[in-house]
Design a protein around this motif. Structure first.
Motif, mmCIF file in Angstrom:
data_model
loop_
_atom_site.group_PDB
_atom_site.id
_atom_site.type_symbol
_atom_site.label_atom_id
_atom_site.label_comp_id
_atom_site.label_asym_id
_atom_site.label_seq_id
_atom_site.Cartn_x
_atom_site.Cartn_y
_atom_site.Cartn_z
ATOM 1 N N TYR A 140 26.504 48.433 35.665
ATOM 2 C CA TYR A 140 27.853 47.968 35.374
ATOM 3 C C TYR A 140 27.764 46.619 34.673
ATOM 4 C CZ TYR A 140 29.225 51.566 38.687
ATOM 5 O OH TYR A 140 29.418 52.774 39.321
ATOM 6 N N LEU A 141 28.739 46.374 33.848
ATOM 7 C CA LEU A 141 28.840 45.095 33.156
ATOM 8 C C LEU A 141 30.223 44.512 33.380
ATOM 9 C CD1 LEU A 141 27.188 46.290 29.846
ATOM 10 C CD2 LEU A 141 26.179 44.661 31.462
ATOM 11 N N PHE A 142 30.271 43.200 33.489
ATOM 12 C CA PHE A 142 31.523 42.515 33.801
ATOM 13 C C PHE A 142 31.682 41.289 32.908
ATOM 14 C CE2 PHE A 142 32.215 44.600 37.935
ATOM 15 C CZ PHE A 142 30.936 45.060 38.223
ATOM 16 N N TRP A 143 32.919 40.926 32.698
ATOM 17 C CA TRP A 143 33.270 39.606 32.189
ATOM 18 C C TRP A 143 34.147 38.925 33.241
ATOM 19 C CZ3 TRP A 143 31.543 36.769 28.225
ATOM 20 C CH2 TRP A 143 30.871 37.434 27.181
ATOM 21 N N TYR A 144 33.714 37.699 33.593
ATOM 22 C CA TYR A 144 34.488 36.879 34.511
ATOM 23 C C TYR A 144 34.965 35.637 33.762
ATOM 24 C CZ TYR A 144 33.107 39.378 38.775
ATOM 25 O OH TYR A 144 32.934 40.327 39.761
ATOM 26 N N LYS A 145 36.125 35.173 34.145
ATOM 27 C CA LYS A 145 36.711 33.960 33.587
ATOM 28 C C LYS A 145 36.730 32.893 34.673
ATOM 29 C CE LYS A 145 41.351 32.396 32.179
ATOM 30 N NZ LYS A 145 42.740 32.867 31.918
ATOM 31 N N GLN A 146 36.351 31.667 34.294
ATOM 32 C CA GLN A 146 36.410 30.552 35.241
ATOM 33 C C GLN A 146 37.212 29.413 34.622
ATOM 34 O OE1 GLN A 146 32.811 28.276 36.252
ATOM 35 N NE2 GLN A 146 33.404 28.413 38.415
ATOM 36 N N PRO A 147 38.481 29.289 34.958
ATOM 37 C CA PRO A 147 39.311 28.191 34.447
ATOM 38 C C PRO A 147 38.924 26.885 35.130
ATOM 39 C CG PRO A 147 40.555 29.548 35.977
ATOM 40 C CD PRO A 147 39.225 30.212 35.815
ATOM 41 N N PRO A 148 39.540 25.778 34.746
ATOM 42 C CA PRO A 148 39.209 24.490 35.366
ATOM 43 C C PRO A 148 39.381 24.473 36.893
ATOM 44 C CG PRO A 148 40.411 24.132 33.344
ATOM 45 C CD PRO A 148 40.418 25.619 33.578
ATOM 46 N N SER A 149 40.183 25.352 37.419
ATOM 47 C CA SER A 149 40.336 25.446 38.881
ATOM 48 C C SER A 149 39.047 25.886 39.576
ATOM 49 C CB SER A 149 41.447 26.438 39.232
ATOM 50 O OG SER A 149 41.051 27.760 38.879
ATOM 51 N N ARG A 150 38.104 26.398 38.809
ATOM 52 C CA ARG A 150 36.787 26.818 39.292
ATOM 53 C C ARG A 150 36.804 28.233 39.883
ATOM 54 N NH1 ARG A 150 34.657 22.170 42.764
ATOM 55 N NH2 ARG A 150 35.300 23.478 44.495
ATOM 56 N N GLN A 151 37.959 28.818 40.065
ATOM 57 C CA GLN A 151 38.030 30.161 40.617
ATOM 58 C C GLN A 151 37.435 31.169 39.628
ATOM 59 O OE1 GLN A 151 39.480 31.150 43.778
ATOM 60 N NE2 GLN A 151 38.378 32.998 43.219
ATOM 61 N N MET A 152 36.603 32.060 40.122
ATOM 62 C CA MET A 152 36.031 33.120 39.283
ATOM 63 C C MET A 152 36.993 34.307 39.298
ATOM 64 S SD MET A 152 33.010 32.278 38.043
ATOM 65 C CE MET A 152 32.012 33.748 37.837
ATOM 66 N N ILE A 153 37.413 34.718 38.115
ATOM 67 C CA ILE A 153 38.416 35.772 37.999
ATOM 68 C C ILE A 153 37.853 36.906 37.164
ATOM 69 C CG2 ILE A 153 40.745 36.319 37.165
ATOM 70 C CD1 ILE A 153 41.269 33.221 37.358
ATOM 71 N N LEU A 154 37.916 38.118 37.696
ATOM 72 C CA LEU A 154 37.447 39.267 36.942
ATOM 73 C C LEU A 154 38.374 39.522 35.760
ATOM 74 C CD1 LEU A 154 35.536 41.723 36.694
ATOM 75 C CD2 LEU A 154 37.247 42.998 38.012
ATOM 76 N N VAL A 155 37.779 39.660 34.582
ATOM 77 C CA VAL A 155 38.552 39.956 33.376
ATOM 78 C C VAL A 155 38.503 41.433 33.068
ATOM 79 C CG1 VAL A 155 38.733 39.574 30.882
ATOM 80 C CG2 VAL A 155 38.144 37.658 32.416
ATOM 81 N N ILE A 156 37.285 41.991 33.054
ATOM 82 C CA ILE A 156 37.129 43.379 32.650
ATOM 83 C C ILE A 156 35.791 43.895 33.137
ATOM 84 C CG2 ILE A 156 36.019 42.980 30.415
ATOM 85 C CD1 ILE A 156 38.159 44.962 29.251
ATOM 86 N N ARG A 157 35.708 45.212 33.315
ATOM 87 C CA ARG A 157 34.507 45.837 33.843
ATOM 88 C C ARG A 157 34.219 47.100 33.046
ATOM 89 N NH1 ARG A 157 33.726 48.552 39.806
ATOM 90 N NH2 ARG A 157 34.061 50.606 38.938
#
Lengths: 114, 113
Positions: free
Chosen positions: A33-50
């Motif tokens: 599996y491959l993922f893209w995660y986004k990390q805004p300045p809040s530092r939270q890791m957010i799943l973008v797409i899989r």
């Protein structure tokens, strides 16, 4: 060992324009599996797409889509109609089926210019 | 969100002291992970757990130990903190296994002086 490379440490895009973030990976596995995660300045890791490697169809989530080239071991993220809230670090990640480890790339910092 | 909390959120400590970070989840996810995030390295796996009392080492496990006595809690201990362990630590959970997405906690910033 599996590795994930993101060759663009930083990128910028004009608001409402389209940008593509690159990711390549190295593995001898055929199922993963491959993922893209986004990390805004809040530092939270957010799943973008899989993306599942066994699926030929590229995944899409609203303004986010991927270009998955399995033979080339490439997994790029396209962001359409960029918004100011898209500014963040973006991490590409690889996860082998049956394994427990996620392997992350070093990240690409995306700036969105008004 | 998968209901993952981490405590403390920030900590400053001195070299040689033991430090324990806690990860708590309310989703009954089987798998739990500890990562560290450092500039230029992305996230690197320290340890993970595939069930209560079942843990294994990751890529950068030296100097760290973990324990999981309950499904909802996964503790990371730095037995004797060093300056090289200054980092941001993330906990993650995964429901079933390799087909599932990992969900991340908010992170803990640890500074070792």
């Amino acid at each position: 060992a599996q590795t994930v490379t993101q060759s663009q440490p930083e990128m910028s895009v004009q608001e409402a324009e389209t940008v593509t973030l690159s990711c390549t990976y190295d593995t001898s596995e055929s199922d993963y599996y491959l993922f893209w995660y986004k990390q805004p300045p809040s530092r939270q890791m957010i799943l973008v797409i899989r993306q599942e490697a066994y699926k030929q169809q590229n995944a899409t989530e609203n303004r986010f889509s991927v270009n998955f080239q399995k033979a080339a071991k490439s997994f790029s993220l396209k962001i359409s109609d960029s918004q100011l809230g898209d500014a963040a670090m973006y991490f590409c990640a690889y996860h082998p089926t049956g394994g427990q480890n996620f392997v992350f790339g070093p990240g690409t910092r995306l700036s969105v210019l008004p | 969100d998968a209901g993952i909390t981490q405590s403390p959120r920030h900590k400053v400590t001195e070299t040689g002291t033991p430090v324990t970070l806690r990860c708590h989840q309310t989703e009954n996810h089987r798998y739990m992970y500890w990562y560290r995030q450092d500039p230029g390295h992305g996230l690197r796996l320290i340890h993970y757990s595939y069930g209560v009392k079942d843990t294994d080492k990751g890529e950068v496990s030296d100097g760290y130990s973990v324990s999981r006595s309950k499904t909802e809690d996964f503790l990371l201990t730095l037995e004797s903190a060093t300056s090289s362990q200054t980092s941001v630590y993330f906990c993650a959970t995964q429901f079933r296994g390799s087909s599932d997405t990992q969900y991340f906690g908010p992170g803990t910033r640890l500074t070792v002086l």
